[in-house]
Scaffold this motif. Structure first.
Motif, mmCIF file in Angstrom:
data_model
loop_
_atom_site.group_PDB
_atom_site.id
_atom_site.type_symbol
_atom_site.label_atom_id
_atom_site.label_comp_id
_atom_site.label_asym_id
_atom_site.label_seq_id
_atom_site.Cartn_x
_atom_site.Cartn_y
_atom_site.Cartn_z
ATOM 1 N N PHE A 198 3.382 14.092 7.212
ATOM 2 C CA PHE A 198 4.640 13.480 6.787
ATOM 3 C C PHE A 198 5.786 13.923 7.705
ATOM 4 C CE2 PHE A 198 8.583 14.011 4.371
ATOM 5 C CZ PHE A 198 8.733 12.805 3.704
ATOM 6 N N MET A 199 5.857 15.232 7.979
ATOM 7 C CA MET A 199 6.935 15.764 8.824
ATOM 8 C C MET A 199 6.833 15.242 10.252
ATOM 9 S SD MET A 199 7.107 19.668 7.373
ATOM 10 C CE MET A 199 8.131 20.275 8.708
ATOM 11 N N SER A 200 5.613 15.116 10.773
ATOM 12 C CA SER A 200 5.448 14.633 12.140
ATOM 13 C C SER A 200 5.978 13.212 12.282
ATOM 14 C CB SER A 200 3.977 14.711 12.568
ATOM 15 O OG SER A 200 3.198 13.738 11.903
ATOM 16 N N ARG A 201 5.730 12.370 11.253
ATOM 17 C CA ARG A 201 6.228 10.996 11.291
ATOM 18 C C ARG A 201 7.743 10.952 11.084
ATOM 19 N NH1 ARG A 201 2.308 10.823 13.400
ATOM 20 N NH2 ARG A 201 0.465 9.508 13.125
ATOM 21 N N MET A 202 8.241 11.816 10.212
ATOM 22 C CA MET A 202 9.683 11.855 9.957
ATOM 23 C C MET A 202 10.437 12.302 11.207
ATOM 24 S SD MET A 202 11.752 14.010 7.021
ATOM 25 C CE MET A 202 11.341 15.625 7.703
ATOM 26 N N ARG B 3 0.845 -1.200 0.000
ATOM 27 C CA ARG B 3 0.000 0.000 0.000
ATOM 28 C C ARG B 3 0.881 1.251 0.000
ATOM 29 N NH1 ARG B 3 -2.567 3.038 4.432
ATOM 30 N NH2 ARG B 3 -4.469 4.044 3.678
ATOM 31 N N LEU B 4 0.505 2.211 -0.822
ATOM 32 C CA LEU B 4 1.165 3.508 -0.855
ATOM 33 C C LEU B 4 0.101 4.547 -0.525
ATOM 34 C CD1 LEU B 4 4.019 4.630 -1.545
ATOM 35 C CD2 LEU B 4 3.169 5.099 -3.843
ATOM 36 N N ALA B 5 0.186 5.143 0.668
ATOM 37 C CA ALA B 5 -0.852 6.064 1.145
ATOM 38 C C ALA B 5 -0.344 7.496 1.083
ATOM 39 C CB ALA B 5 -1.244 5.720 2.575
ATOM 40 N N ARG B 6 -1.150 8.365 0.524
ATOM 41 C CA ARG B 6 -0.760 9.772 0.397
ATOM 42 C C ARG B 6 -0.916 10.495 1.733
ATOM 43 N NH1 ARG B 6 -1.780 13.307 -4.933
ATOM 44 N NH2 ARG B 6 -0.562 15.125 -4.348
ATOM 45 N N LEU B 7 0.054 11.365 2.054
ATOM 46 C CA LEU B 7 0.049 12.132 3.294
ATOM 47 C C LEU B 7 0.140 13.624 2.980
ATOM 48 C CD1 LEU B 7 2.800 10.104 5.212
ATOM 49 C CD2 LEU B 7 0.353 9.618 5.163
ATOM 50 N N THR B 8 -0.274 14.454 3.920
ATOM 51 C CA THR B 8 -0.003 15.881 3.789
ATOM 52 C C THR B 8 1.415 16.152 4.286
ATOM 53 O OG1 THR B 8 -0.742 16.480 6.010
ATOM 54 C CG2 THR B 8 -2.427 16.412 4.276
ATOM 55 N N LYS B 9 1.923 17.316 3.963
ATOM 56 C CA LYS B 9 3.301 17.649 4.342
ATOM 57 C C LYS B 9 3.479 17.628 5.856
ATOM 58 C CE LYS B 9 6.886 21.181 3.748
ATOM 59 N NZ LYS B 9 7.233 22.498 3.147
#
Length: 297
Positions: free
Chosen positions: A221-225, A212-218
């Motif tokens: 994305f930054m919070s997970r990174m 699965r490839l799920a789209r994220l908002t920036k």
């Protein structure tokens, strides 16, 4: 004849620009705002919170409801229930209960048509590789992979690569998957790209039980990174990061998944994120110099 052809091509270009513009507005203003609200909502601290749209945002939503194709979206607006649901969100906004309902019924929502997620059936398998069937839009994603191997292994290489379409930079995202577990990593596509990954010789399509490839908002994305590299995410502060600063942080995150580490990537991160904070500012250095001069008169 030539003038008719030129007029037609000009009209097509205008239509493409409009669709790109509306799609961009949808993701930048609507989707990003919704996810930012979810991030800011104090989970576990408040029992209820809500999000309201501005007039401009409501207008974007209404345009999409009336003509989803104008934003390159495939929405089941012919379904009266879905249309009423979407119009209700456009008119009234979102609240905590809506989000709970979304997670409860999300498997029934057209996320693939919205290009918010891509599943195993969207990929084509051969004996040696797996490739996505169409171009994936540029943006921020989470890759999820589950493989059932006959014997447990924590070294199943699955390196997702962009296939050269233009002169754009080639990207590669390494992932060491573990058998019988869901492995995840963030993906940042700089350009619209076709994706493929080589399959290990002992792995076939039937062994891949989850892809699965799920789209994220920036911001999501930054919070997970940031969580992965051991840094606290501050929504207001980190929205001001420059592209160069974000690139250093991304390189640090990406290096965690590399089988062959690049020491220069680690050092660049250390200089900008550790040493920079320990180095006194120019004003502080001047104050220290003044104190030293007074002390040594």
């Amino acid at each position: 004849m030539k003038s008719q052809i030129s007029k037609t091509s000009a009209a097509q270009k205008t239509a493409v620009k409009r669709s790109d513009s509306l799609a961009t507005q949808f993701h930048q203003f609507i989707v990003d705002k919704a996810v930012n609200w979810a991030l800011q909502s104090a989970n576990g601290k408040t029992r209820f919170s809500e999000l309201k749209w501005t007039e401009g945002e409501r207008e974007i939503l209404n345009q999409i409801i009336e003509n989803p194709k104008a934003a390159n979206l495939k929405l089941p607006v012919q379904d009266s229930k879905f249309k009423r649901f979407f119009k209700s969100i456009a008119e009234n906004g979102l609240n905590t209960i809506d989000v709970e309902k979304f997670y409860h019924y999300r498997d029934r929502l057209p996320l693939r048509d919205l290009q918010w997620e891509f599943k195993k059936e969207d990929f084509a398998f051969t004996k040696t590789k797996v490739a996505y069937k169409v171009i994936v839009p540029a943006g921020y994603y989470m890759l999820e992979l589950g493989i059932r191997a006959s014997q447990f292994s924590s070294q199943i290489g699955f390196d997702l690569k962009t296939i050269e379409q233009t002169k754009s930079k080639h990207q590669e995202f390494e992932l060491q998957a573990k058998s019988n577990r869901i492995s995840k990593r963030l993906i940042f596509l700089e350009n619209n790209s076709k994706l493929e990954a080589a399959l290990p010789s002992n792995i076939s399509e039937s062994d891949v039980y989850h892809l699965r490839l799920a789209r994220l908002t920036k911001n999501f994305f930054m919070s997970r990174m940031f969580n992965k590299i051991g840094r606290q995410f501050d929504l207001k502060k980190d929205q001001q990061l420059t592209q160069d600063e974000l690139k250093v942080l991304w390189n640090r995150y990406d290096s965690i998944f590399k089988r062959h580490k690049n020491p220069f990537t680690e050092y660049e991160y250390y200089i900008q994120q550790v040493e920079a904070k320990q180095t006194p500012s120019r004003a502080q250095q001047l104050r220290n110099l003044q104190k030293w001069m007074i002390k040594n008169r």
